[in-house]
Design a protein around this motif. Sequence first.
Motif, PDB file in Angstrom:
ATOM      1  N   ARG A 114       0.827  -1.198   0.000  1.00 41.86           N
ATOM      2  CA  ARG A 114       0.000   0.000   0.000  1.00 41.86           C
ATOM      3  C   ARG A 114       0.867   1.257   0.000  1.00 41.86           C
ATOM      4  O   ARG A 114       0.531   2.253   0.624  1.00 41.86           O
ATOM      5  CB  ARG A 114      -0.920  -0.012   1.223  1.00 41.86           C
ATOM      6  N   VAL A 115       1.991   1.213  -0.663  1.00 41.86           N
ATOM      7  CA  VAL A 115       2.923   2.326  -0.675  1.00 41.86           C
ATOM      8  C   VAL A 115       2.442   3.379  -1.666  1.00 41.86           C
ATOM      9  O   VAL A 115       2.071   3.067  -2.796  1.00 41.86           O
ATOM     10  CB  VAL A 115       4.348   1.846  -1.048  1.00 41.86           C
ATOM     11  N   GLY A 116       2.469   4.644  -1.237  1.00 41.80           N
ATOM     12  CA  GLY A 116       2.109   5.730  -2.141  1.00 41.80           C
ATOM     13  C   GLY A 116       0.670   6.163  -2.004  1.00 41.80           C
ATOM     14  O   GLY A 116      -0.199   5.424  -1.556  1.00 41.80           O
ATOM     15  N   ARG A 117       0.415   7.401  -2.421  1.00 43.66           N
ATOM     16  CA  ARG A 117      -0.928   7.967  -2.351  1.00 43.66           C
ATOM     17  C   ARG A 117      -1.818   7.461  -3.479  1.00 43.66           C
ATOM     18  O   ARG A 117      -3.045   7.373  -3.340  1.00 43.66           O
ATOM     19  CB  ARG A 117      -0.815   9.495  -2.411  1.00 43.66           C
ATOM     20  N   VAL A 118      -1.204   7.108  -4.614  1.00 40.84           N
ATOM     21  CA  VAL A 118      -1.960   6.688  -5.789  1.00 40.84           C
ATOM     22  C   VAL A 118      -1.856   5.179  -5.959  1.00 40.84           C
ATOM     23  O   VAL A 118      -0.774   4.606  -5.874  1.00 40.84           O
ATOM     24  CB  VAL A 118      -1.433   7.406  -7.051  1.00 40.84           C
ATOM     25  N   LYS A 140      -1.983   2.014  -8.319  1.00 40.27           N
ATOM     26  CA  LYS A 140      -1.773   1.660  -9.724  1.00 40.27           C
ATOM     27  C   LYS A 140      -1.941   0.161  -9.872  1.00 40.27           C
ATOM     28  O   LYS A 140      -1.183  -0.625  -9.292  1.00 40.27           O
ATOM     29  CB  LYS A 140      -0.380   2.089 -10.185  1.00 40.27           C
ATOM     30  N   CYS A 141      -2.934  -0.239 -10.630  1.00 42.33           N
ATOM     31  CA  CYS A 141      -3.198  -1.665 -10.817  1.00 42.33           C
ATOM     32  C   CYS A 141      -2.263  -2.215 -11.894  1.00 42.33           C
ATOM     33  O   CYS A 141      -2.276  -1.742 -13.040  1.00 42.33           O
ATOM     34  CB  CYS A 141      -4.654  -1.891 -11.231  1.00 42.33           C
ATOM     35  N   PRO A 142      -1.441  -3.228 -11.561  1.00 36.92           N
ATOM     36  CA  PRO A 142      -0.529  -3.787 -12.562  1.00 36.92           C
ATOM     37  C   PRO A 142      -1.240  -4.648 -13.607  1.00 36.92           C
ATOM     38  O   PRO A 142      -0.649  -4.974 -14.632  1.00 36.92           O
ATOM     39  CB  PRO A 142       0.432  -4.626 -11.710  1.00 36.92           C
ATOM     40  N   ARG A 143      -2.503  -4.993 -13.369  1.00 37.21           N
ATOM     41  CA  ARG A 143      -3.210  -5.855 -14.324  1.00 37.21           C
ATOM     42  C   ARG A 143      -3.964  -5.046 -15.373  1.00 37.21           C
ATOM     43  O   ARG A 143      -3.813  -5.285 -16.579  1.00 37.21           O
ATOM     44  CB  ARG A 143      -4.177  -6.779 -13.574  1.00 37.21           C
ATOM     45  N   CYS A 144      -4.802  -4.103 -14.923  1.00 37.08           N
ATOM     46  CA  CYS A 144      -5.626  -3.350 -15.884  1.00 37.08           C
ATOM     47  C   CYS A 144      -5.163  -1.920 -16.079  1.00 37.08           C
ATOM     48  O   CYS A 144      -5.704  -1.205 -16.934  1.00 37.08           O
ATOM     49  CB  CYS A 144      -7.093  -3.369 -15.458  1.00 37.08           C
ATOM     50  N   GLY A 145      -4.197  -1.464 -15.271  1.00 34.14           N
ATOM     51  CA  GLY A 145      -3.659  -0.126 -15.445  1.00 34.14           C
ATOM     52  C   GLY A 145      -4.464   0.989 -14.810  1.00 34.14           C
ATOM     53  O   GLY A 145      -4.198   2.170 -15.070  1.00 34.14           O
ATOM     54  N   LEU A 146      -5.450   0.669 -13.951  1.00 32.80           N
ATOM     55  CA  LEU A 146      -6.253   1.712 -13.317  1.00 32.80           C
ATOM     56  C   LEU A 146      -5.390   2.505 -12.336  1.00 32.80           C
ATOM     57  O   LEU A 146      -4.662   1.927 -11.530  1.00 32.80           O
ATOM     58  CB  LEU A 146      -7.440   1.076 -12.577  1.00 32.80           C
ATOM     59  N   GLU A 147      -5.490   3.838 -12.370  1.00 33.14           N
ATOM     60  CA  GLU A 147      -4.806   4.722 -11.446  1.00 33.14           C
ATOM     61  C   GLU A 147      -5.856   5.559 -10.725  1.00 33.14           C
ATOM     62  O   GLU A 147      -6.673   6.226 -11.364  1.00 33.14           O
ATOM     63  CB  GLU A 147      -3.808   5.627 -12.164  1.00 33.14           C
ATOM     64  N   LEU A 148      -5.795   5.522  -9.387  1.00 33.75           N
ATOM     65  CA  LEU A 148      -6.807   6.225  -8.603  1.00 33.75           C
ATOM     66  C   LEU A 148      -6.237   6.540  -7.236  1.00 33.75           C
ATOM     67  O   LEU A 148      -5.415   5.784  -6.702  1.00 33.75           O
ATOM     68  CB  LEU A 148      -8.071   5.363  -8.471  1.00 33.75           C
ATOM     69  N   MET A 185     -15.691  19.302  -8.268  1.00 33.74           N
ATOM     70  CA  MET A 185     -14.559  19.704  -9.087  1.00 33.74           C
ATOM     71  C   MET A 185     -13.623  18.525  -9.253  1.00 33.74           C
ATOM     72  O   MET A 185     -13.655  17.567  -8.487  1.00 33.74           O
ATOM     73  CB  MET A 185     -13.826  20.884  -8.440  1.00 33.74           C
ATOM     74  N   LYS A 186     -12.802  18.600 -10.257  1.00 35.53           N
ATOM     75  CA  LYS A 186     -11.850  17.540 -10.537  1.00 35.53           C
ATOM     76  C   LYS A 186     -10.621  17.708  -9.659  1.00 35.53           C
ATOM     77  O   LYS A 186     -10.211  18.815  -9.345  1.00 35.53           O
ATOM     78  CB  LYS A 186     -11.432  17.574 -12.008  1.00 35.53           C
ATOM     79  N   ARG A 187     -10.008  16.596  -9.311  1.00 40.29           N
ATOM     80  CA  ARG A 187      -8.758  16.615  -8.569  1.00 40.29           C
ATOM     81  C   ARG A 187      -7.783  15.679  -9.261  1.00 40.29           C
ATOM     82  O   ARG A 187      -8.175  14.683  -9.860  1.00 40.29           O
ATOM     83  CB  ARG A 187      -8.950  16.168  -7.120  1.00 40.29           C
ATOM     84  N   SER A 188      -6.505  15.993  -9.123  1.00 41.79           N
ATOM     85  CA  SER A 188      -5.483  15.150  -9.731  1.00 41.79           C
ATOM     86  C   SER A 188      -5.365  13.852  -8.963  1.00 41.79           C
ATOM     87  O   SER A 188      -5.699  13.787  -7.784  1.00 41.79           O
ATOM     88  CB  SER A 188      -4.142  15.878  -9.715  1.00 41.79           C
ATOM     89  N   PRO A 189      -4.896  12.762  -9.594  1.00 45.48           N
ATOM     90  CA  PRO A 189      -4.720  11.500  -8.873  1.00 45.48           C
ATOM     91  C   PRO A 189      -3.764  11.618  -7.706  1.00 45.48           C
ATOM     92  O   PRO A 189      -3.822  10.832  -6.777  1.00 45.48           O
ATOM     93  CB  PRO A 189      -4.181  10.552  -9.959  1.00 45.48           C
ATOM     94  N   GLU A 190      -2.853  12.636  -7.758  1.00 45.80           N
ATOM     95  CA  GLU A 190      -1.913  12.796  -6.654  1.00 45.80           C
ATOM     96  C   GLU A 190      -2.573  13.406  -5.436  1.00 45.80           C
ATOM     97  O   GLU A 190      -1.955  13.519  -4.379  1.00 45.80           O
ATOM     98  CB  GLU A 190      -0.744  13.687  -7.092  1.00 45.80           C
TER      99      GLU A 190
END
Length: 436
Positions: free
Chosen positions: A349-353, A355-363, A414-419
């Motif tokens: 669970r390292v990091g704020r974002v 990243k799924c290594p299988r489907c590439g989803l970033e959230l 409003m939109k926010r960046s993934p970071e």
Amino acid sequence: MQGSLLKTLEQVRTYSVPIRDPRIGELITWYLRALQRAVDVIWENMEWRYVFPRIERKSGKIKVVAPYKAKVPEIPKSSSFKKKLRDELLRDCPYAKHWVDAVIRTAYSIMESWRKRYLKGRARKVKPMVEKRFARCKITLMRVDYERKTIRITVRPGEYLEVSWASKWFSRRVEGWRVGEVILKDDRVLVPFKSTRGVEVRSVVAWDSNELSLDGFSPLIGFVKVDLRPLQSMKIAYEKKKAVAQSKNKREVYEKYVKRERNRERDFVNKLAKGLATLFQSAVHVFEDLEKEDLTSKSKAPKNRRKRNARTPWKLVQRKLSEKAPVVKVSPRNTSRTCPRCGFVAKTRVGRVFKCPRCGLELDRQKLASINVYLKYAKMRGLPHSYDPEKAVKGELWVGVTPSGRSPVIRAPMKRSPEGGEAKGRGIHINPHKSL
């Protein structure tokens, strides 16, 4: 959510009624002596048995029921044992017999609570001792007159104690509520009032509890961000004040700061719970079933996290919100590591974002957890749901508590960046029903 679901909302409020009667002190003294005797007898007759490691298969999945060999306490509950215990306590009982039944029930409640904590590793193999002075009254010892707003408590056969809440400040708040089992103290009586009503649920809001925010998700709204930074800033300020008072050995000043911090925290949480219940009407709120003792334990959390976890009032927010809206708890297992699109479970669970290594989803990981909490509830209830977050998200609603506390602060979606960059702009005051 398609259609609606009817849920039962139970509310309990306890109020204190001052009373001065020498009979109460005598009753409490006997009650504590009998209660400790009952705990002693149950402890002496408790058996210990070994539980061996075993695995069960349920719904095609393998589940570890007992991971290791352990000694488990078994509390005696046979009717013959309870009868012997009751007969023994009745020998020295100068009060109504139902007081003995109240003692036995309270003793079993204490032992069951100790057993649960012992099995979780939170209690030692030591007999519980009763220290606080109280006496829990059984409902059969009470007669409630809702017209006169009085409670008649039987002390001895033909001898009664009357408690009235007719002229108290809270009498209007509990109009139409039912009275529960009262608790007698030396100088007051704690009276619980209960209310049960049906609530029509039309939407779901799932929450991920964090240190600086409550991150929510609803398929009808999108993401919801509740800012807890004002609360954390207040608690950090009072921690410093308490540390200074403690270093100078000023006990009165330290207790003053403790009381002020508690009152300001409760005020913040009460206003936040009221605002959320107003904003999300006809909604069920889903939280993770977090154990705060695990989050503040020396063996389960690092030092730098224990203090921060202890400052976060997750349980208090859930309890206050449950008084105003339906609240459901789900397992927090892997909520911040599971991809909601493909179901892949990451190892770290390292990091704020995320990243799924299988489907590439970033959230954002906090948003990810709120989606997974909702999916757990949706699967549990068989609700229609989507596994694609990009299609389900419609925007972001920011919610906070103003310093004055008069109304929630609503920030436009409003939109926010993934970071997780901060959204710019000032909060605006609008009517809660217009924000949705």
